[in-house]
Design an enzyme around this catalytic site. Structure first.
Site, PDB file in Angstrom:
ATOM      1  CG  ASN A  98      -2.066  -0.946   1.156  1.00 38.88           C
ATOM      2  OD1 ASN A  98      -2.365  -1.486   0.090  1.00 38.88           O
ATOM      3  ND2 ASN A  98      -2.727  -1.168   2.278  1.00 38.88           N
ATOM      4  NE  ARG A 423      -9.371  -1.568  -9.985  1.00 37.93           N
ATOM      5  CZ  ARG A 423      -8.355  -0.815 -10.377  1.00 37.93           C
ATOM      6  NH1 ARG A 423      -7.515  -1.294 -11.270  1.00 37.93           N
ATOM      7  NH2 ARG A 423      -8.174   0.389  -9.896  1.00 37.93           N
ATOM      8  NE  ARG A 453      -3.612   4.196  -8.877  1.00 40.15           N
ATOM      9  CZ  ARG A 453      -4.457   4.699  -8.006  1.00 40.15           C
ATOM     10  NH1 ARG A 453      -5.247   5.687  -8.349  1.00 40.15           N
ATOM     11  NH2 ARG A 453      -4.530   4.215  -6.783  1.00 40.15           N
ATOM     12  CG  HIS A 483     -15.820   3.290 -10.059  1.00 42.02           C
ATOM     13  ND1 HIS A 483     -16.398   3.268  -8.808  1.00 42.02           N
ATOM     14  CD2 HIS A 483     -14.680   2.555  -9.950  1.00 42.02           C
ATOM     15  CE1 HIS A 483     -15.653   2.560  -7.980  1.00 42.02           C
ATOM     16  NE2 HIS A 483     -14.599   2.122  -8.639  1.00 42.02           N
ATOM     17  CE1 TYR A 516     -10.058  -6.605  -2.687  1.00 41.45           C
ATOM     18  CE2 TYR A 516     -11.278  -5.063  -4.040  1.00 41.45           C
ATOM     19  CZ  TYR A 516     -10.076  -5.567  -3.591  1.00 41.45           C
ATOM     20  OH  TYR A 516      -8.894  -5.039  -4.055  1.00 41.45           O
ATOM     21  CG  HIS A 640     -14.764  -2.814  -2.354  1.00 42.49           C
ATOM     22  ND1 HIS A 640     -15.491  -2.954  -3.503  1.00 42.49           N
ATOM     23  CD2 HIS A 640     -13.738  -1.977  -2.666  1.00 42.49           C
ATOM     24  CE1 HIS A 640     -14.934  -2.258  -4.479  1.00 42.49           C
ATOM     25  NE2 HIS A 640     -13.861  -1.645  -3.990  1.00 42.49           N
TER      26      HIS A 640
END
Length: 761
Positions: A98, A423, A453, A483, A516, A640
């Site tokens: 991270n 993703r 990203r 998104h 997640y 998440h």
């Protein structure tokens, strides 16, 4: 020691400035500072601190420092003795990884602003240069603590038979085996580089790990500097042959290389050596007016590999002259050099979690498959037609989402599929299913976001594969990231067209869906179906979705919907009506949303927030945020999901409250620069599941939770004497969801969880 309220003195003096007795004000400063250092909110006699703070930028916590506080919570899980030891190692490696990304993107962005002379202040009142100064201080402490955690974990690993040894600890048979291993598996991959005018210092790629050496030629003593780049495609830790007691002994690649350096530089003696690593700027700068978005990203990906160095990590044991040689060769400023007294690249410790020691890891968890779909013989459409359904990942299987699309691809009555992809995995079953549907003659549209990203390269590859199969591939907006997580299936039923919709809070990624916590919402609601169709039309054809009936979209309506609900709760509280706000998200950064929450708190609205990561709101400040409580959950699974709940004239939880799930966090980028969706939950069973199970368990957790403090730091929540320990992740692993089951479960008592939370508040 608690971290101090970082702009404390500025805030204090601005507030004290309004006091009549300046001398008395100065006397009080030490007492106020002491309170702040204890993590307490100070009382400033004669001043109106809340009123002053409400108009000051200090009412916000700095975004970057808040993220560092979050990463510290991740690091603290490395010392949580309730976790198996390899899982503690995993948390340490995650914290290190991270931090690497933080430098590659966030610090790189701030440095770019400084480089360009930008002095605009962040919402909390700091210039880019001031932020960098505070970041360096916080990172120095965090990096030191990471090394300390590793020092603590090494003996813990040794106790269970996993030992990382130094070269001097090698037994004679191990050294012989290692030399053979080095010559056959490592030596062919290494390129010894002499550094002189004929051999300039080479380019070191991002996260490149290398050894610098100062050598002396045996025959005449001539000095030479040299370099050996460690190959990135082989394991950092070499496992030695098992001992008779089957314990695991490991040595690092760099220690093995140093041991046999004479094989690389015969005729030379090593006078000094050390390892170093570089972190480069990896933030992509995208021209908004690019005609060919795909080619633009291919070019940008190549440029990323050659970004400027923003952090140089050097072994503290490296000779000073050699450190200077590396620093000069990479043109790195003094404040970008970090001496590491310990192990470089702690993110590589993740490789240790691949050891064949399941006894040192979490017990494997196999997610449930929703019983209601099983009751319909696996027919997802029939189950969704009967009633809306929420699947709670990772406790319930992501296979539901895959099989929903596979059923659509193979169903002759399905005529069209539309899908967003932000993703996904390397061998994505979603992509394969879309290809299958297109080859079966169905109309398939895939909206692929190229600006995800670090996943841009994979997304370009998927886009081309889909186009070859006949899928209509759309890249969305150049200036906005798409998104939103949407899937739409149009099916012929009884002479008409029916629309089935999946709306998610997480990505269509079967790997991350196992770690997640996210929500997958399935519905055949005709109005939601029309809204989703309009959103797809907006993205593919720029048609403004002004006529959305139930959902909201960003940029635009999503922010307005949230602000409208917050304002209504404040109005209800002022009118003496019940009012409440519950929110769960990854990050809370947006100044407008935070100020609205401050206003609601001032009006008397009780506000409970679960914010995993960045939180720029200061909770619990008298007169500013008295009624706001914020907690963070960090544990086995990565929180998440985004959930937004408003009492709407009722105390929470209540069947008539307003409830939404969303792909959006409360951040400016989500609300202003991304296409996000906010979806209302209207089905009673799903409504009860999200409020009475999911939110209740999050609030009740006292094993993996942290309370956020006014200064931005956090303190671990511990069960009070006599209080029942409660772990939300374990609860969800052992209790079926309400909507997946299709009926209320007395044994899981979701309402009792809520009552306990409210009574204990």
């Amino acid at each position: 020691m608690q971290p101090t309220f970082f702009p404390a003195r500025t805030l204090i003096f601005k507030a004290l400035f309004h006091m009549a007795d300046r001398a008395q004000a100065i006397v009080q400063v030490e007492e106020i500072d002491a309170a702040l250092s204890r993590g307490e909110v100070p009382h400033i006699p004669g001043a109106a601190p809340a009123a002053s703070l409400r108009s000051l930028p200090e009412r916000f916590i700095n975004r970057e420092l808040s993220w560092l506080h979050f990463n510290r919570r991740v690091l603290e899980e490395a010392e949580n003795e309730n976790h198996p030891v390899l899982e503690r190692v995993r948390f340490l490696s995650i914290s290190a990884a991270n931090l690497d990304e933080f430098f590659m993107v966030r610090v790189a962005g701030l440095k770019g602003q400084v480089r360009e002379g930008i002095t605009d202040k962040s919402p909390d009142g700091l210039t880019p240069n001031e932020q960098l100064t505070r970041i360096v201080e916080a990172v120095s402490r965090l990096a030191s603590d990471q090394q300390q955690r590793w020092l603590e974990l090494r003996p813990a690993l040794a106790e269970v038979g996993v030992t990382l040894i130094e070269a001097a600890d090698l037994k004679k048979p191990e050294r012989a085996w290692l030399e053979e291993r080095f010559l056959t598996h490592v030596f062919p991959l290494l390129t010894p580089l002499a550094i002189d005018p004929a051999h300039p210092f080479p380019f070191i790629p991002n996260l490149g790990f290398s050894m610098a050496l100062h050598l002396s030629r045996a025959k005449d003593g001539k000095a030479m500097n040299a370099l050996v780049r460690m190959p990135q495609k082989i394991e950092r830790f070499i496992r030695l042959p098992n001992t008779p007691d089957q314990s695991i002994r490991l040595i690092t690649l760099e220690d093995a290389t140093a041991l046999f350096i004479g094989r690389l530089f015969p005729g030379y003696t090593v006078k000094g050596h050390g390892a170093f690593r570089v972190i480069r700027d990896s933030d992509l700068e995208i021209e908004e007016e690019a005609e060919d978005l795909v080619r633009l990203f291919e070019t940008a990906l190549k440029q990323r590999r050659r970004g400027s160095v923003i952090r140089l990590e050097l072994n503290a044991s490296m000779p000073k002259e050699l450190c200077g040689f590396v620093q000069r060769a990479l043109a790195v400023a003094d404040d970008e050099v970090f001496m590491v007294d310990g192990v470089l690249a702690l993110n590589d410790l993740s490789q240790l979690t691949k050891l064949d020691r399941p006894d040192l890891e979490f017990v494997p968890y196999n997610p449930r498959y929703p019983e209601r779909i099983r009751d319909h013989g696996g027919d997802a459409f029939a189950a969704i037609r009967q009633k809306d359904l929420v699947v709670h990942h990772p406790y319930e299987s992501f296979d539901v989402v895959v099989q929903f699309l596979q059923q659509a691809a193979r169903d002759p009555n399905v005529v069209a599929i539309k899908q967003t992809l932000y993703r996904t995995s390397a061998e994505s079953p979603i992509v394969k299913t879309l290809v299958e549907a297109a080859e079966a003659g169905k109309s398939v549209t895939a909206l692929i976001e190229l600006k995800a990203r670090f996943d841009e390269e994979a997304n370009i590859r998927w886009a081309r594969d889909l186009e070859r199969a006949g899928v209509q591939v759309v890249y969305g907006f150049i200036e906005l990231k798409t998104h939103a997580k949407l899937s739409m299936v149009v099916r012929r039923e009884g002479g008409a067209l029916a629309t089935y919709v999946h709306v998610g809070t997480g990505n269509y990624h079967p790997v991350t869906a196992r770690i997640y916590t996210d929500l997958s919402f399935f519905t055949a609601d005709a109005v939601i179906g029309r809204d989703v169709a309009r959103i797809f039309n907006h993205i593919t054809g720029y048609a403004e979705p002004a006529e959305l009936e139930k959902m909201a979209i960003s940029p635009g309506g999503l922010r307005a919907r949230i602000l409208e609900h917050i304002a209504q709760e404040a109005a209800n509280a002022k009118a003496g009506k019940p009012a409440a706000i519950w929110m769960k998200m990854n990050s809370l950064v947006d100044p407008g949303i935070i100020d609205a929450l401050y206003d609601a708190s001032d009006a008397g609205v009780p506000i409970d927030l679960v914010v995993r990561g960045i939180c720029c709101l200061r909770p619990g400040v008298p007169g500013l945020s008295d009624n706001i409580h914020v907690k963070s959950i960090v544990g086995r699974f990565l929180e998440h999901g985004r959930i937004y709940c408003f009492g709407a004239g009722h105390p929470l939880p209540h069947p008539k409250s307003a409830l939404y799930i969303s792909s959006a966090d409360m951040m400016p980028r989500n609300l202003d620069r991304r296409v996000e969706v906010l979806t209302p939950i209207l089905n009673a069973t799903v409504h009860e599941q999200i409020l009475g199970q999911i939110m209740a368990a999050n609030f009740k957790d006292n094993e993996q939770s942290w309370t956020l403090l006014p200064d931005g730091s956090s303190t671990r929540i511990k069960a009070a004497p006599g209080e029942e320990p409660f772990n939300a992740h374990k609860y969800f692993m052992t209790n079926p969801s309400l909507s997946g089951r299709g009926k209320s479960l007395k044994e899981s008592s979701p309402r009792s969880l809520i009552r306990r939370h409210v009574e204990g508040a």
